[in-house]
Design an enzyme around this catalytic site. Structure first.
Site, short mmCIF file in Angstrom:
data_model
loop_
_atom_site.label_atom_id
_atom_site.label_comp_id
_atom_site.label_asym_id
_atom_site.label_seq_id
_atom_site.Cartn_x
_atom_site.Cartn_y
_atom_site.Cartn_z
N LYS A 14 36.68 43.54 38.11
CA LYS A 14 37.42 44.77 38.45
C LYS A 14 37.97 45.22 37.10
O LYS A 14 38.45 44.35 36.29
CB LYS A 14 38.38 44.22 39.48
CG LYS A 14 37.68 43.95 40.90
CD LYS A 14 39.06 43.53 41.91
CE LYS A 14 38.62 42.75 42.88
NZ LYS A 14 39.58 41.94 43.45
N ARG A 91 42.81 38.77 33.29
CA ARG A 91 43.26 37.76 34.27
C ARG A 91 42.55 36.38 33.81
O ARG A 91 41.23 36.44 34.17
CB ARG A 91 43.27 38.14 35.41
CG ARG A 91 43.64 37.00 36.62
CD ARG A 91 43.23 37.38 37.74
NE ARG A 91 43.90 36.39 38.75
CZ ARG A 91 43.24 35.93 39.86
NH1 ARG A 91 42.03 36.59 40.24
NH2 ARG A 91 43.70 35.21 40.47
N HIS A 180 48.89 32.19 41.54
CA HIS A 180 49.46 33.87 41.78
C HIS A 180 50.64 33.70 40.96
O HIS A 180 51.42 34.34 41.40
CB HIS A 180 49.84 33.64 43.49
CG HIS A 180 48.68 33.61 44.37
ND1 HIS A 180 48.63 32.88 45.55
CD2 HIS A 180 47.64 34.09 44.26
CE1 HIS A 180 47.64 33.56 46.38
NE2 HIS A 180 46.74 34.12 45.36
N ASN A 211 44.31 37.06 51.16
CA ASN A 211 43.20 36.19 51.42
C ASN A 211 43.68 34.67 50.96
O ASN A 211 43.56 33.91 51.93
CB ASN A 211 41.99 36.59 50.88
CG ASN A 211 41.18 37.60 51.67
OD1 ASN A 211 41.31 37.54 52.76
ND2 ASN A 211 40.71 38.72 50.80
N ARG A 285 43.90 41.40 59.82
CA ARG A 285 43.93 42.40 60.83
C ARG A 285 42.97 42.32 62.16
O ARG A 285 43.33 42.46 63.36
CB ARG A 285 43.32 44.05 60.35
CG ARG A 285 44.20 44.44 59.29
CD ARG A 285 43.26 45.38 58.46
NE ARG A 285 42.30 44.59 57.36
CZ ARG A 285 42.14 44.91 56.18
NH1 ARG A 285 42.36 46.14 55.88
NH2 ARG A 285 41.46 44.11 55.27
N GLU A 334 52.56 42.26 52.57
CA GLU A 334 52.96 43.84 52.40
C GLU A 334 52.73 44.44 53.83
O GLU A 334 53.39 45.35 54.17
CB GLU A 334 52.33 44.49 51.38
CG GLU A 334 52.68 43.86 50.14
CD GLU A 334 51.90 44.40 48.85
OE1 GLU A 334 51.28 45.31 49.07
OE2 GLU A 334 51.57 43.58 47.93
P1 ADP Z 1 43.37 38.89 47.93
O1 ADP Z 1 43.82 37.44 48.27
O2 ADP Z 1 41.80 38.86 48.00
O3 ADP Z 1 43.71 39.59 46.85
P2 ADP Z 1 44.91 40.62 49.56
O4 ADP Z 1 46.06 40.27 48.97
O5 ADP Z 1 44.27 42.06 49.13
O6 ADP Z 1 43.81 39.87 49.21
O7 ADP Z 1 45.10 40.41 51.03
C1 ADP Z 1 43.72 40.89 52.04
C2 ADP Z 1 44.13 40.48 53.33
O8 ADP Z 1 45.28 41.53 53.73
C3 ADP Z 1 43.04 40.85 54.18
O9 ADP Z 1 42.42 39.65 54.38
C4 ADP Z 1 43.78 41.19 55.60
O10 ADP Z 1 43.94 39.89 56.32
C5 ADP Z 1 45.16 41.53 55.09
N1 ADP Z 1 45.65 42.68 55.34
C6 ADP Z 1 45.31 44.16 54.72
N2 ADP Z 1 46.11 44.84 55.59
C7 ADP Z 1 46.55 44.43 56.70
C8 ADP Z 1 47.39 44.88 57.66
N3 ADP Z 1 47.65 46.26 57.99
N4 ADP Z 1 47.53 44.05 58.83
C9 ADP Z 1 47.50 42.85 58.61
N5 ADP Z 1 46.82 42.18 57.43
C10 ADP Z 1 46.19 43.08 56.74
#
Ligand code: ADP
Length: 404
Positions: A14, A91, A180, A211, A285, A334
């Site tokens: 990325k 990173r 993190h 995740n 979700r 968030e």
């Molecule tokens: P990563 O750890 O891969 O960077 P992110 O911080 O992008 O992940 O988080 C991804 C997760 O956020 C998804 O697996 C999903 O479960 C969650 N997510 C994203 N949008 C929503 C939402 N509107 N409501 C609940 N969970 C959400």
């Protein structure tokens, strides 16, 4: 100054290009399925539609070449020439005990990152491929590495040591490192700004719930304890990772199910967490949708996820002997009012009082979701790890220019 931020994985990469004068993202994108003849490169110039191209990209050097080609593309590119890139920031997941801050890449730094391959076999080798790929394409451009573990190097021994024979720490550096860190550091600083108080006098619990998920006790601006450990498997229940379990389960399950070490490792990292309990998905979700549709396993998965997070918040409030604010960040933190509400509703003993309307509102801004009266503030702060990498890279390049 223009800075290219890169997050290199084993089969994906990325990137974001920053202009540091106003910290604007000029373009971002990714290359996926590196190693395949149908790799996908996507490119999003600021304010313009995304471009996607499928082509053969067999290794990281070609992936970086592709990124550079897109950045200077005649129709949709955002740079006149590759020479416009002043530096690259990477990173890097694991900095072990060697790095407590970001550094310019040189031969010693590369050797040290390589030495840490054992501690982060899925991540550090891929980051190294990214560093070499940049070197191959732009040998003159300085590179900086920003470590996920660096922020946590302030933890005291009582937090980072495991109660196992010391020889394992002394000989093999088996200890808690935490991850993190870039995100926890960033949201802590933003929290202090939002609260209009000096970070140095705050007790915060930063919950990075994506995740992967971890929470950190941030005392006086420093990481005091964090839920991820020697690897990102420990701590909270996550999308596919178990988080904390009794370590004796490992040999027991291996014996009962005739599992190899590799299989049990994969079980705990890839087939546990929300996925294992819901039997539906690792994505919050989908868990929430299934819960609403009445699925009991999804409801149980959510309950365990929330409960385990809440226990950490309680533990860290005790660890710091106090708490000023809880910060939610990353994908779930968030975006999920449901999770935040479930956690906060059960923290009234700490003096947490959620403003339900503020919690339900959607916004990309930093915001408070607790009431005026709440003794402990609750904040939602969108994380931005790429910006921290760009800033650190910028700063180190400026320092270097001043020294030379
Ligand atoms: P990563 O750890 O891969 O960077 P992110 O911080 O992008 O992940 O988080 C991804 C997760 O956020 C998804 O697996 C999903 O479960 C969650 N997510 C994203 N949008 C929503 C939402 N509107 N409501 C609940 N969970 C959400």
């Amino acid at each position: 100054m223009k800075i290219l931020v890169i997050n290199a994985g084993s089969s994906s990469l990325k990137f974001q290009l920053y202009s540091m004068e106003n910290e604007a993202v000029l373009a971002k994108g990714k290359v996926e399925r590196i190693g395949m003849d149908s790799a996908i490169a996507s490119f999003e110039p600021d304010g313009k539609p995304e471009i996607r191209e499928v082509s053969e990209i067999l290794e990281h050097t070609s992936a970086i070449r592709k990124v550079l080609d897109m950045l200077v593309h005649k129709q949709y590119g955002v740079l006149g020439s590759i020479q416009d890139i002043d530096a690259v920031g990477h990173r890097v997941v694991h900095g072990g005990e060697s790095f407590s801050g970001s550094v310019l890449v040189d031969e010693d730094v590369k050797r040290e990152i390589k030495r840490l391959f054992d501690l982060a076999p899925l991540h550090n080798p891929a980051h190294m491929l990214g560093i070499h790929a940049v070197e191959a394409n732009m040998p003159e451009v300085p590179q900086v590495v920003v470590f996920d573990t660096a922020f946590h190097q302030t933890m005291p021994p009582q937090s980072y040591l495991y109660p196992i024979p010391m020889v394992l720490y002394k000989k093999h550096k088996i200890r808690r490192y935490g991850f993190h860190g870039t995100s926890h550091a960033y949201v802590s600083e933003r929290a202090a700004m939002l609260l209009q108080r000096p970070l140095q006098e705050l007790k915060l619990i930063s919950c990075h719930i994506g995740n992967g998920a971890s929470c950190t006790a941030v005392m006086n601006g420093k990481s005091y304890d964090t839920s991820m450990g020697m690897t990102p498997l420990e701590g909270l229940m996550m999308g596919t990772r178990s988080g904390d379990i009794d370590p004796a389960i490992v040999p027991y399950a291996m014996g009962k199910e005739d599992l190899t070490l590799g299989e049990v490792n994969s079980m705990l990292n890839k087939h546990s967490g929300l996925m294992a309990i819901s039997g539906i998905s690792s994505d919050m979700r989908e868990i929430l949708e299934s819960m609403e549709a009445g699925d009991k396993n999804a409801a149980l998965a959510f309950e365990m996820y929330e409960y385990r997070l809440r226990k950490y918040i309680g533990a860290y409030a005790a660890a710091m002997n106090g708490l000023d604010a809880i910060v939610f960040t990353a994908g779930v933190g968030e975006n999920s009012p449901a999770l935040r509400k479930a956690v906060c509703t059960n923290l009234t003993f700490l003096g947490v009082e959620l403003d339900e309307q503020a919690n339900a509102a959607r916004s990309p801004e930093d915001r408070r979701i607790s009431t005026e009266r709440s003794r402990v503030q609750v904040l939602v702060i969108p994380t931005n790890e790429e910006l921290v990498i760009a800033r650190d890279t910028h700063q180190l390049i400026l320092n270097r220019l001043n020294v030379v």
